[in-house]
Write a protein that holds these residues in place. Sequence first.
Motif, PDB file in Angstrom:
ATOM      1  N   PRO A   1      64.635  34.827  50.223  1.00 20.34           N
ATOM      2  CA  PRO A   1      65.221  34.704  51.425  1.00 20.34           C
ATOM      3  C   PRO A   1      64.488  34.086  52.542  1.00 20.34           C
ATOM      4  N   SER A   2      64.729  33.677  53.506  1.00 21.38           N
ATOM      5  CA  SER A   2      64.405  32.690  54.449  1.00 21.38           C
ATOM      6  C   SER A   2      62.888  33.378  55.028  1.00 21.38           C
ATOM      7  N   PRO A   3      61.820  32.788  54.869  1.00 16.85           N
ATOM      8  CA  PRO A   3      60.538  33.510  55.627  1.00 16.85           C
ATOM      9  C   PRO A   3      60.569  34.232  56.973  1.00 16.85           C
TER      10      PRO A   3
ATOM     11  N   PRO B   1      55.395  46.133  57.486  1.00 13.58           N
ATOM     12  CA  PRO B   1      54.012  45.421  57.472  1.00 13.58           C
ATOM     13  C   PRO B   1      54.171  43.672  57.473  1.00 13.58           C
ATOM     14  N   ASN B   2      53.376  43.351  58.347  1.00 12.46           N
ATOM     15  CA  ASN B   2      53.627  41.872  58.787  1.00 12.46           C
ATOM     16  C   ASN B   2      53.802  41.055  57.464  1.00 12.46           C
ATOM     17  N   GLY B   3      54.980  40.336  57.409  1.00 16.41           N
ATOM     18  CA  GLY B   3      55.247  39.143  56.328  1.00 16.41           C
ATOM     19  C   GLY B   3      55.711  39.710  55.111  1.00 16.41           C
ATOM     20  N   LEU B   4      56.078  41.149  54.832  1.00 21.09           N
ATOM     21  CA  LEU B   4      56.761  41.576  53.612  1.00 21.09           C
ATOM     22  C   LEU B   4      58.342  41.041  53.796  1.00 21.09           C
ATOM     23  N   LEU B   5      58.615  40.140  52.780  1.00 22.75           N
ATOM     24  CA  LEU B   5      59.760  39.473  52.485  1.00 22.75           C
ATOM     25  C   LEU B   5      60.730  39.991  51.577  1.00 22.75           C
ATOM     26  N   ALA B   6      60.146  40.436  50.351  1.00 23.18           N
ATOM     27  CA  ALA B   6      61.004  40.423  49.194  1.00 23.18           C
ATOM     28  C   ALA B   6      60.289  41.476  48.111  1.00 23.18           C
ATOM     29  N   ILE B   7      60.929  42.002  47.269  1.00 26.23           N
ATOM     30  CA  ILE B   7      60.336  42.790  46.144  1.00 26.23           C
ATOM     31  C   ILE B   7      60.994  42.490  44.735  1.00 26.23           C
TER      32      ILE B   7
ATOM     33  N   GLY C   1      56.219  28.544  51.612  1.00 24.31           N
ATOM     34  CA  GLY C   1      55.349  29.450  52.196  1.00 24.31           C
ATOM     35  C   GLY C   1      55.182  30.865  52.012  1.00 24.31           C
ATOM     36  N   ILE C   2      55.577  31.147  50.821  1.00 27.89           N
ATOM     37  CA  ILE C   2      55.669  32.683  50.187  1.00 27.89           C
ATOM     38  C   ILE C   2      54.505  32.628  49.132  1.00 27.89           C
TER      39      ILE C   2
ATOM     40  N   TRP D   1      55.211  37.930  50.247  1.00 30.36           N
ATOM     41  CA  TRP D   1      54.878  37.861  51.538  1.00 30.36           C
ATOM     42  C   TRP D   1      54.963  36.466  52.274  1.00 30.36           C
ATOM     43  N   SER D   2      55.039  36.480  53.589  1.00 29.46           N
ATOM     44  CA  SER D   2      55.037  35.174  54.523  1.00 29.46           C
ATOM     45  C   SER D   2      54.770  35.661  55.642  1.00 29.46           C
TER      46      SER D   2
END
Length: 234
Positions: free
Chosen positions: A14-16, A23-29, A45-46, A59-60
């Motif tokens: 997904p897009s950053p 939590p700051n920057g958690l994007l995907a699992i 940037g991930i 994270w990003s």
Amino acid sequence: MRIVKLSSQSLLFPSPESALRDPNGLLAIGGDLTVPRLREAYEHGIFPWYSPGKAILWWSPDPRAVLFPAERHLSRSLKRFLRSNPFCITLNHDFAAVIAACAHRPHEGSWIGPEMLHAYLQLHLLGYAHSVEVWQQGQLVGGMYGVAQGALFCGESMFSHVSNASKCALMAFCRHFAAYGGELIDCQVLNAHSAQLGAREIPRPRHQFLQQLSDLQRKPLAPGCWLLQVLPPQ
């Protein structure tokens, strides 16, 4: 916003910009740590950061901690220390030993488990990840490693078994990287150690860190940057 679960059938992230604030920057699992997926992540940037044995987290963060090589800061005490020339500093002489030392921190704990060790060693063998080693009397006493993205270097972790070893690794690398056309080092999240050496935060959005990442990925370094070699101390 919800955390995206990655598909095993696709390398797409997904897009950053959709990363969580807390939590700051958690994007995907989920997903995996194959070379193609890691390359896709770093190109956007991930980066992965998770506890060994748990699900992979991607994270990003925003803001992003970065170090411009020209802004590196050497304290008076570190300058005096460097004048004594206590270390031999090398590039890409023993990536496996550096990442293993970063993973083995009995008093601190580590997020670098066997899966991460294997994944980044594969990146190194294919020429995407690099290490700096600090030697004292023939013993590895410090170092750092990360992933190259053209004229940007994504720093991952460092270690120090004696005073100033990791600082000397980063300062020597800054000088070397800049000499070959490198312009920016990604430190991911600012901490006291990196701030002391000149790192600062910039916004993540596409007109800031992500834009610089996109621009610098397309800038080649001068030939020979990643060859095995001995680096000047700073």
